[in-house]
Design an enzyme around this catalytic site. Sequence first.
Site, PDB file in Angstrom:
ATOM      1  CG  ASP A  75       8.212   1.779   0.569  1.00 45.58           C
ATOM      2  OD1 ASP A  75       8.852   2.158   1.554  1.00 45.58           O
ATOM      3  OD2 ASP A  75       7.753   2.492  -0.243  1.00 45.58           O
ATOM      4  CB  CYS A  97      -0.750  -0.074   1.092  1.00 46.58           C
ATOM      5  SG  CYS A  97      -1.667  -1.528   1.482  1.00 46.58           S
ATOM      6  CB  ILE A 108      -3.341  -0.796  -3.134  1.00 48.27           C
ATOM      7  CG1 ILE A 108      -3.950   0.609  -2.231  1.00 48.27           C
ATOM      8  CG2 ILE A 108      -3.431  -1.973  -2.514  1.00 48.27           C
ATOM      9  CD1 ILE A 108      -5.185   0.366  -1.597  1.00 48.27           C
ATOM     10  CB  SER A 141      -0.081   7.272  -5.546  1.00 46.64           C
ATOM     11  OG  SER A 141       0.347   8.610  -5.310  1.00 46.64           O
ATOM     12  N   GLY A 155      11.189   3.785   5.733  1.00 48.57           N
ATOM     13  CA  GLY A 155       9.896   3.288   5.024  1.00 48.57           C
ATOM     14  C   GLY A 155       9.550   1.769   4.868  1.00 48.57           C
ATOM     15  CG  ASP A 185      11.016   1.162  -5.144  1.00 48.85           C
ATOM     16  OD1 ASP A 185      10.534   1.166  -6.219  1.00 48.85           O
ATOM     17  OD2 ASP A 185      10.394   0.565  -3.977  1.00 48.85           O
TER      18      ASP A 185
END
Length: 248
Positions: free
Chosen positions: A101, A7, A12, A10, A99, A121
């Site tokens: 992610d 998630c 998902i 902006s 973060g 990334d």
Amino acid sequence: MILELDCGNSFIKWRIVSKTDSTTIFGGVVGSDEELVSAVQQQKVRLFACRLVSVRSDEETTQLVKALRRAFSVESVCAHPALELAGVRNGYEQYERLGLDRWLAMVGAYHQSRRACLVLDLGTAVTSDFVDADGQHLGGFICPGVPLMRSQLRTHTRRTRYDDQLAGIAMRSLVPGRSTAEAVERGCLLMLQGFVRTQLDIAQSNLGDDFQVFLTGGDASLVSGVAPNAQVAPDLVFIGLAVACPLS
């Protein structure tokens, strides 16, 4: 089946994987909780559980978890910050500020390679992270990605106006642009590629010659030529998520 969610702010990113061997059955990208529920319902599968990573606010994440519970009668296991996971040690001074992610992408990369690695990334924002052979996270960098650079130029420069079709055509070459679209799109791409080249140099200085490069994110293909030996891993965050949130 297991529902896995990444998630972002902006979008998902979702996928449904087999409980037995983690094979991906379905997947996609949606823009809202409602779109996610609809997309998963269309697959007509019975969900065993859900695991997710979210960089959204606690309130937004809680709302999503409740929506999934109502729609599919499943409980969601959420990834959380950690000082250490699966041999990777968080390098941030305040580990909970890294973060999630980025953290899971590093965990996924090290889990796969078991060697020093550079994780890039390339999405709306671009991040890089360095992990040494012993699993120590050395830190990283964050900068705007192509979508952010393009958006800022279009928004704040009055004469920088062109549509997405022209943007796509402009990216077919890197010769000096002879229109605004060509100049902006090629300029942003060169900045992205220049960033990646710099990260490779930094990695060599800090990790030596024996390290694996991982590319993930929507714009990974734009820099694959700059890092020809890199491993393109679009599901890197999901790999780390499975390590962080095992389901029995």
